[in-house]
Every structure is written in structure tokens, then in C-alpha cells.
Motif scaffolding. Structure first.
Motif, PDB file in Angstrom:
ATOM      1  N   UNK A 186      -3.909  -7.610   5.439  1.00  0.00           N
ATOM      2  CA  UNK A 186      -4.605  -8.891   5.412  1.00  0.00           C
ATOM      3  C   UNK A 186      -5.616  -9.018   4.300  1.00  0.00           C
ATOM      4  N   UNK A 187      -5.931  -7.900   3.616  1.00  0.00           N
ATOM      5  CA  UNK A 187      -6.892  -7.924   2.520  1.00  0.00           C
ATOM      6  C   UNK A 187      -6.216  -8.381   1.222  1.00  0.00           C
ATOM      7  N   UNK A 188      -7.038  -8.661   0.214  1.00  0.00           N
ATOM      8  CA  UNK A 188      -6.553  -8.882  -1.152  1.00  0.00           C
ATOM      9  C   UNK A 188      -6.621  -7.538  -1.878  1.00  0.00           C
ATOM     10  N   UNK A 189      -5.484  -7.057  -2.345  1.00  0.00           N
ATOM     11  CA  UNK A 189      -5.412  -5.738  -2.969  1.00  0.00           C
ATOM     12  C   UNK A 189      -4.790  -5.871  -4.360  1.00  0.00           C
ATOM     13  N   UNK A 190      -5.421  -5.266  -5.340  1.00  0.00           N
ATOM     14  CA  UNK A 190      -4.871  -5.204  -6.696  1.00  0.00           C
ATOM     15  C   UNK A 190      -3.818  -4.097  -6.737  1.00  0.00           C
ATOM     16  N   UNK A 191      -2.626  -4.410  -7.257  1.00  0.00           N
ATOM     17  CA  UNK A 191      -1.532  -3.438  -7.225  1.00  0.00           C
ATOM     18  C   UNK A 191      -0.822  -3.380  -8.573  1.00  0.00           C
ATOM     19  N   UNK A 192      -0.731  -2.165  -9.121  1.00  0.00           N
ATOM     20  CA  UNK A 192       0.096  -1.926 -10.300  1.00  0.00           C
ATOM     21  C   UNK A 192       1.535  -1.772  -9.825  1.00  0.00           C
ATOM     22  N   UNK A 193       2.475  -2.494 -10.449  1.00  0.00           N
ATOM     23  CA  UNK A 193       3.832  -2.575  -9.900  1.00  0.00           C
ATOM     24  C   UNK A 193       4.730  -1.408 -10.304  1.00  0.00           C
ATOM     25  N   UNK A 194       4.444  -0.735 -11.424  1.00  0.00           N
ATOM     26  CA  UNK A 194       5.357   0.288 -11.940  1.00  0.00           C
ATOM     27  C   UNK A 194       5.031   1.653 -11.334  1.00  0.00           C
ATOM     28  N   UNK A 195       5.128   1.759 -10.016  1.00  0.00           N
ATOM     29  CA  UNK A 195       4.714   2.985  -9.317  1.00  0.00           C
ATOM     30  C   UNK A 195       5.838   3.559  -8.458  1.00  0.00           C
ATOM     31  N   UNK A 196       7.074   3.179  -8.737  1.00  0.00           N
ATOM     32  CA  UNK A 196       8.202   3.771  -8.043  1.00  0.00           C
ATOM     33  C   UNK A 196       8.203   3.458  -6.563  1.00  0.00           C
ATOM     34  N   UNK A 197       8.474   4.470  -5.742  1.00  0.00           N
ATOM     35  CA  UNK A 197       8.614   4.247  -4.299  1.00  0.00           C
ATOM     36  C   UNK A 197       7.318   3.771  -3.665  1.00  0.00           C
ATOM     37  N   UNK A 198       6.165   4.074  -4.277  1.00  0.00           N
ATOM     38  CA  UNK A 198       4.884   3.618  -3.715  1.00  0.00           C
ATOM     39  C   UNK A 198       4.844   2.087  -3.624  1.00  0.00           C
ATOM     40  N   UNK A 199       5.484   1.423  -4.556  1.00  0.00           N
ATOM     41  CA  UNK A 199       5.501  -0.047  -4.537  1.00  0.00           C
ATOM     42  C   UNK A 199       6.215  -0.540  -3.279  1.00  0.00           C
ATOM     43  N   UNK A 200       7.410   0.009  -3.010  1.00  0.00           N
ATOM     44  CA  UNK A 200       8.147  -0.390  -1.809  1.00  0.00           C
ATOM     45  C   UNK A 200       7.387   0.023  -0.550  1.00  0.00           C
ATOM     46  N   UNK A 201       6.729   1.171  -0.601  1.00  0.00           N
ATOM     47  CA  UNK A 201       5.925   1.645   0.532  1.00  0.00           C
ATOM     48  C   UNK A 201       4.833   0.636   0.867  1.00  0.00           C
ATOM     49  N   UNK A 202       4.105   0.185  -0.142  1.00  0.00           N
ATOM     50  CA  UNK A 202       3.014  -0.772   0.078  1.00  0.00           C
ATOM     51  C   UNK A 202       3.539  -2.087   0.643  1.00  0.00           C
ATOM     52  N   UNK A 203       4.643  -2.566   0.102  1.00  0.00           N
ATOM     53  CA  UNK A 203       5.202  -3.837   0.573  1.00  0.00           C
ATOM     54  C   UNK A 203       5.682  -3.737   2.017  1.00  0.00           C
ATOM     55  N   UNK A 204       6.239  -2.565   2.380  1.00  0.00           N
ATOM     56  CA  UNK A 204       6.768  -2.386   3.739  1.00  0.00           C
ATOM     57  C   UNK A 204       5.660  -2.168   4.756  1.00  0.00           C
ATOM     58  N   UNK A 205       4.698  -1.297   4.420  1.00  0.00           N
ATOM     59  CA  UNK A 205       3.673  -0.908   5.384  1.00  0.00           C
ATOM     60  C   UNK A 205       2.541  -1.923   5.497  1.00  0.00           C
TER      61      UNK A 205
END
Length: 284
Positions: A186-205
Motif C-alpha cells: 500500500x506504500x509508494x515505493x521507488x523500484x529499479x526494474x532491471x533486477x531480475x527475479x526480484x522484480x517479479x518477487x516485488x510485484x507478486x508479494x
């Protein structure tokens, strides 16, 4: 001998159903396609079509021929791809990695060991895609964030990485000494997109987080350092670069944010890459 282009045109005809539609797809004239189908029929020595006024359709022979044609064309594409990958592998070692940190670990080891070879690397979002690339020969060696536990593969763990949350000191989350992922949702989080599986992890969790996404690392670092939004931080990079000023680094307690990386190759390549595996203990 049946030429490949005749099989391609037959498959196009089967797919599009009419000479005019197939000819348009193939960017050739309808008479040229009709001539090709007649030539293929002569080479096969059996009728392949039902011919009616202003209409041409495959008969049972034609449908069976088209089925085999698809298989032959697929094998031809596979042959070309595999030969090209084999040729590339003689001059280039391609590393596929599920995250950025292992790339900076492994590429120097490969460069030091295989002088004269070109070392390339790619960051991929899933272990499954990396495994597929390894088996096909797109990669000679890969980094996964799970032990593959599969016959025919050699895997060695070499590095752990843990995520933290970097929070501006004035942010409400800075009042916490530790958090769980649900505290972030629910927060606003700054995210660098070129991080491999971590990107999908963040979107899923974190399905309810409002991600402010950036794909340029220098710009992301600048905004993360000066901005008022939380962002994720890696314990590896924190040790290398030091603690950021004006931020509080908050531990995340969920076990999923603590991962172990595995360096993986085919067992047939284990001897080739053994010098690299032996040097994994030097990674800190």
C-alpha cells in the motif's frame, strides 16, 4: 529433393486456407504459389489437393504432407539455432543470471580464467527461463536462486543476498526497527526494474504497492538518494557502498527476502568450468 521453400509455402496454404491469403502472407503472386503447389505435388508423386472451380483445398495426402512439413521446418529452425549457438559457444561464454549482484561476482572470474574468450551476461526474470536457455545452449553457465536438483546439472551455492528497506528518516516507516512485507503493501515505493527475479518477487508479494519504476540505474540512484520515497536495499551493496546518508535501513523479517544463489552448468561442462567453481569461495 524437396526444397524448403515448397514446404514453407504448403504450410502457409494450410494455415490461411486459400491461395490468395497465403500468397499475400508470403509476399508472392498467386500464380507463383499455385505453380509451387503443382511442383510439390509432382515431387511427391501423389495428389495433394481437391480441385474445384475457383477453389483449391488439401486432401488427406495434403494434410499429412503439411503435418510432416511443419515438423521438418521446426527441425530446420532448431538445427540452424543450435549450430549458431555452438559456433558462438566456441568464442563466447554467455552467463545468464537471475539477479544483478551475481553478475558482478561471476563475470570477473570468467574473464580471468578464459582469456581470449568474449564474456557476455544477461539478467533474466525467472529460473525457469534460465534453465531452458542452459539446456538449449543459449547460456553455458547460469545463476539461479534455487537449487535446481536436476539430473545432468552441476550446481554449487556461492552467495546469499538479503533485501532491506531504505527509508527516508522523516518517513513513518522509519519509526520501525523491523518490518514484514505486509507493512509495506500500500506504500509508494521507488523500484529499479532491471533486477531480475526480484522484480517479479516485488510485484507478486506486494500487489497493492504503488511502484514508481525506473529503468536507468544512475537516475534511480540519484532519486533514491535524494527522494522522499522508500526503496529496497541489498545487504551486499550496503557492505560494498556503505550506508546511505539520511536513510534508515530497516530489516525485513520475511524469510523469502533472504536468498542463496547457485552457479549452475551442465555436468558435461563441469570440467570446463571447474576452475571457476573452485574460486567461488573468494566471493565476499
Amino acid at each position: 529433393m524437396i526444397e524448403i521453400y515448397l514446404l514453407e509455402q504448403l504450410v502457409a496454404f494450410e494455415t490461411y486456407g486459400t491461395l490468395s491469403a497465403a500468397a499475400e502472407y508470403l509476399h508472392i503472386s498467386q500464380p507463383a504459389l499455385s505453380h509451387s503447389m503443382q511442383k510439390l505435388e509432382e515431387l511427391m508423386g501423389v495428389p495433394l489437393f481437391h480441385r474445384q472451380k475457383n477453389r483449391l483445398a488439401l486432401n488427406e495426402n495434403g494434410r499429412l504432407t503439411a503435418e510432416y512439413a511443419r515438423k521438418i521446418l521446426e527441425q530446420e529452425r532448431d538445427m540452424v539455432e543450435r549450430v549458431r549457438l555452438f559456433d558462438k559457444s566456441r568464442r563466447t561464454i554467455t552467463l545468464g543470471s537471475c539477479a544483478p549482484v551475481p553478475v558482478s561476482d561471476i563475470v570477473p572470474l570468467l574473464s580471468g580464467q578464459y582469456r581470449g574468450m568474449t564474456i557476455s551476461s544477461e539478467i533474466v526474470n525467472s529460473d525457469e527461463e534460465l534453465m531452458e536457455g542452459l539446456m538449449k545452449g543459449s547460456y553455458q553457465i547460469v545463476v539461479l536462486h534455487h537449487d535446481p536438483k536436476k539430473d545432468g546439472l552441476y550446481a554449487v551455492p556461492f552467495r546469499r543476498e538479503r533485501l532491506y528497506l531504505s527509508v527516508p528518516e522523516q518517513h513513518p516507516l522509519a519509526e520501525k526497527d523491523e518490518i514484514v512485507l505486509s507493512d509495506i503493501d500500500g506504500q509508494n515505493i521507488l523500484l529499479f526494474t532491471q533486477i531480475g527475479f526480484w522484480y517479479e518477487f516485488c510485484k507478486e508479494k506486494l500487489p497493492h504497492v504503488h511502484f514508481l519504476m525506473m529503468n536507468e540505474f544512475d537516475a534511480f540512484s540519484e532519486v533514491a538518494e535524494a527522494g522522499s520515497f522508500p526503496s529496497f536495499a541489498s545487504d551486499v551493496l550496503l557492505r560494498q557502498n556503505g550506508m546511505p546518508e539520511g536513510k534508515k535501513i530497516v530489516p525485513i523479517l520475511d524469510p523469502e527476502v533472504d536468498v542463496t544463489y547457485y552457479l549452475v552448468c551442465k555436468t558435461t561442462d563441469q570440467k570446463l568450468f571447474q576452475p571457476v567453481f573452485r574460486r567461488l569461495h573468494t566471493i565476499k
